[in-house]
Motif scaffolding. Structure first.
Motif, PDB file in Angstrom:
ATOM      1  N   ASP A 212       0.845  -1.189   0.000  1.00 46.89           N
ATOM      2  CA  ASP A 212       0.000   0.000   0.000  1.00 46.89           C
ATOM      3  C   ASP A 212       0.886   1.247   0.000  1.00 46.89           C
ATOM      4  O   ASP A 212       1.808   1.357   0.805  1.00 46.89           O
ATOM      5  CB  ASP A 212      -0.910   0.020   1.231  1.00 46.89           C
ATOM      6  CG  ASP A 212      -2.082  -0.943   1.110  1.00 46.89           C
ATOM      7  OD1 ASP A 212      -2.298  -1.456  -0.003  1.00 46.89           O
ATOM      8  OD2 ASP A 212      -2.772  -1.168   2.119  1.00 46.89           O
ATOM      9  N   SER A 213       0.588   2.174  -0.884  1.00 46.89           N
ATOM     10  CA  SER A 213       1.405   3.381  -1.008  1.00 46.89           C
ATOM     11  C   SER A 213       0.526   4.550  -1.411  1.00 46.89           C
ATOM     12  O   SER A 213      -0.418   4.388  -2.195  1.00 46.89           O
ATOM     13  CB  SER A 213       2.505   3.170  -2.060  1.00 46.89           C
ATOM     14  OG  SER A 213       3.215   4.375  -2.298  1.00 46.89           O
ATOM     15  N   ASP A 214       0.828   5.722  -0.878  1.00 51.77           N
ATOM     16  CA  ASP A 214       0.082   6.906  -1.285  1.00 51.77           C
ATOM     17  C   ASP A 214       0.673   7.544  -2.532  1.00 51.77           C
ATOM     18  O   ASP A 214       0.143   8.524  -3.054  1.00 51.77           O
ATOM     19  CB  ASP A 214       0.007   7.928  -0.145  1.00 51.77           C
ATOM     20  CG  ASP A 214       1.370   8.471   0.260  1.00 51.77           C
ATOM     21  OD1 ASP A 214       2.398   7.900  -0.180  1.00 51.77           O
ATOM     22  OD2 ASP A 214       1.417   9.457   1.018  1.00 51.77           O
ATOM     23  N   LEU A 215       1.772   7.009  -3.036  1.00 54.51           N
ATOM     24  CA  LEU A 215       2.335   7.487  -4.287  1.00 54.51           C
ATOM     25  C   LEU A 215       1.433   7.086  -5.454  1.00 54.51           C
ATOM     26  O   LEU A 215       0.887   5.983  -5.476  1.00 54.51           O
ATOM     27  CB  LEU A 215       3.732   6.905  -4.499  1.00 54.51           C
ATOM     28  CG  LEU A 215       4.828   7.413  -3.571  1.00 54.51           C
ATOM     29  CD1 LEU A 215       6.049   6.522  -3.656  1.00 54.51           C
ATOM     30  CD2 LEU A 215       5.189   8.854  -3.916  1.00 54.51           C
ATOM     31  N   THR A 216       1.277   7.970  -6.415  1.00 48.74           N
ATOM     32  CA  THR A 216       0.486   7.690  -7.611  1.00 48.74           C
ATOM     33  C   THR A 216       1.401   7.612  -8.824  1.00 48.74           C
ATOM     34  O   THR A 216       2.570   8.024  -8.769  1.00 48.74           O
ATOM     35  CB  THR A 216      -0.558   8.786  -7.852  1.00 48.74           C
ATOM     36  OG1 THR A 216       0.137  10.023  -8.124  1.00 48.74           O
ATOM     37  CG2 THR A 216      -1.460   8.967  -6.634  1.00 48.74           C
ATOM     38  N   VAL A 217       0.858   7.109  -9.913  1.00 52.16           N
ATOM     39  CA  VAL A 217       1.643   7.037 -11.141  1.00 52.16           C
ATOM     40  C   VAL A 217       2.092   8.433 -11.564  1.00 52.16           C
ATOM     41  O   VAL A 217       3.257   8.644 -11.924  1.00 52.16           O
ATOM     42  CB  VAL A 217       0.837   6.361 -12.267  1.00 52.16           C
ATOM     43  CG1 VAL A 217       1.606   6.417 -13.587  1.00 52.16           C
ATOM     44  CG2 VAL A 217       0.518   4.911 -11.908  1.00 52.16           C
ATOM     45  N   SER A 218       1.173   9.388 -11.514  1.00 49.80           N
ATOM     46  CA  SER A 218       1.526  10.742 -11.949  1.00 49.80           C
ATOM     47  C   SER A 218       2.591  11.351 -11.053  1.00 49.80           C
ATOM     48  O   SER A 218       3.494  12.058 -11.536  1.00 49.80           O
ATOM     49  CB  SER A 218       0.280  11.631 -11.983  1.00 49.80           C
ATOM     50  OG  SER A 218      -0.320  11.718 -10.701  1.00 49.80           O
ATOM     51  N   GLU A 219       2.528  11.067  -9.737  1.00 45.90           N
ATOM     52  CA  GLU A 219       3.550  11.622  -8.848  1.00 45.90           C
ATOM     53  C   GLU A 219       4.893  10.960  -9.091  1.00 45.90           C
ATOM     54  O   GLU A 219       5.939  11.631  -9.108  1.00 45.90           O
ATOM     55  CB  GLU A 219       3.150  11.469  -7.383  1.00 45.90           C
ATOM     56  CG  GLU A 219       4.171  12.120  -6.449  1.00 45.90           C
ATOM     57  CD  GLU A 219       3.756  12.116  -4.998  1.00 45.90           C
ATOM     58  OE1 GLU A 219       4.506  12.684  -4.185  1.00 45.90           O
ATOM     59  OE2 GLU A 219       2.688  11.557  -4.667  1.00 45.90           O
ATOM     60  N   LEU A 220       4.891   9.643  -9.291  1.00 45.74           N
ATOM     61  CA  LEU A 220       6.138   8.950  -9.576  1.00 45.74           C
ATOM     62  C   LEU A 220       6.766   9.452 -10.871  1.00 45.74           C
ATOM     63  O   LEU A 220       7.987   9.622 -10.963  1.00 45.74           O
ATOM     64  CB  LEU A 220       5.900   7.438  -9.634  1.00 45.74           C
ATOM     65  CG  LEU A 220       5.662   6.770  -8.275  1.00 45.74           C
ATOM     66  CD1 LEU A 220       5.057   5.395  -8.445  1.00 45.74           C
ATOM     67  CD2 LEU A 220       6.964   6.689  -7.483  1.00 45.74           C
TER      68      LEU A 220
END
Length: 272
Positions: A212-220
């Protein structure tokens, strides 16, 4: 339209040139077909997921079992396949070159080589040994003339040695040894990711999101990540549902875990 092996390899290279793409990890033909149907652009094998499907712990597959799996995955999908080839299945440079060439012959578009030993008391290879393995893989690819990407993996955070400085030293050494893409599975924070991306620029970086991660594709993508893999997470998700449902049946004798499952009709349509 069916892509040729050369088509798949070109597509895979092009995906690393800009932007960010998700590289999910199927563990068998069925999961690969489902992921292809969902619109993903490339796939990667998972040694853990496939090992579990064979009733084995991760790290206990033989070279020949892995090669057979790679061949089956390539033949069953119209997408490029990145191979999890563990640490190369040999302790010699000559053996590494031979094994990598056999892997290339399966039609893969990328191949990952890791620097772990499988020994919990000494989990990482020394850098000189690990670099020699990347160099051997580079030689094998260059001698073959195949347009296959080489991914160098620093396993520090994955094997209980979470030293970012050493991870970056290793990744830079693997880059200089000929790796086309760098990967440090287990880094999780934005600061760690940025440090790795900046250290190996302009080469692309793979980040694992298997939790589980709060990172998103767009943020990465904004952090400079070129590709996101999932490791054994999808296989664990499937096995989690299987174990929980089977445990309920075995322990309670009830059948209330079948709610909201995809229907036979839906699945049959997916595999037509």
């Amino acid at each position: 339209m069916n892509n040729s092996i050369d088509d798949k390899r070109k597509i895979f290279h092009d995906l690393h040139n800009d932007g960010c793409f998700i590289l999910p990890n199927p563990w068998d033909v069925g999961s690969a077909k489902l992921l292809e149907n969902l619109g993903f652009k490339a796939l990667a094998t998972t040694s853990s997921g496939y090992s579990w499907s064979c009733g084995k712990a991760d790290g206990h597959l033989s070279r020949d079992e892995t090669l057979a799996h790679l061949r089956q995955m390539v033949q069953s999908s119209n997408l490029p396949i990145n191979a999890d080839f563990e640490s190369g299945f040999s302790d010699t440079t000559e053996g590494m070159i031979e094994n990598i060439k056999m892997a290339l012959n399966t039609g893969i578009a990328g191949i990952s080589i890791e620097d772990s030993t499988g020994n919990i008391d000494d989990p990482l290879r020394c850098i000189s040994d690990a670099v020699e393995r990347i160099q051997a893989a580079r030689i094998a690819i260059d001698q073959s003339g195949e347009n296959v990407m080489l991914i160098g993996r620093a396993e520090n955070f994955f094997v209980g040695v979470p030293n970012l400085e050493d991870t970056i030293i290793r990744l830079k050494a693997y880059s200089e040894a000929g790796a086309d893409c760098l990967y440090a599975p287990g880094i999780k924070t934005r600061e760690q990711i940025i440090a790795v991306v900046n250290a190996v620029l302009p080469k692309p970086v793979n980040v694992l999101i298997g939790w589980d991660s709060d990172l998103t594709v767009s943020e990465l993508e904004g952090l400079g990540v070129r590709r996101i893999s999932l490791g054994g997470a999808l296989a664990r998700t499937a096995l989690d549902g299987f174990i929980k449902t089977a445990t309920t049946i075995a322990k309670k004798g009830t059948f209330h875990s079948y709610n909201n499952l995809y229907s036979n009709e839906y699945l049959n349509n997916q595999f037509k």
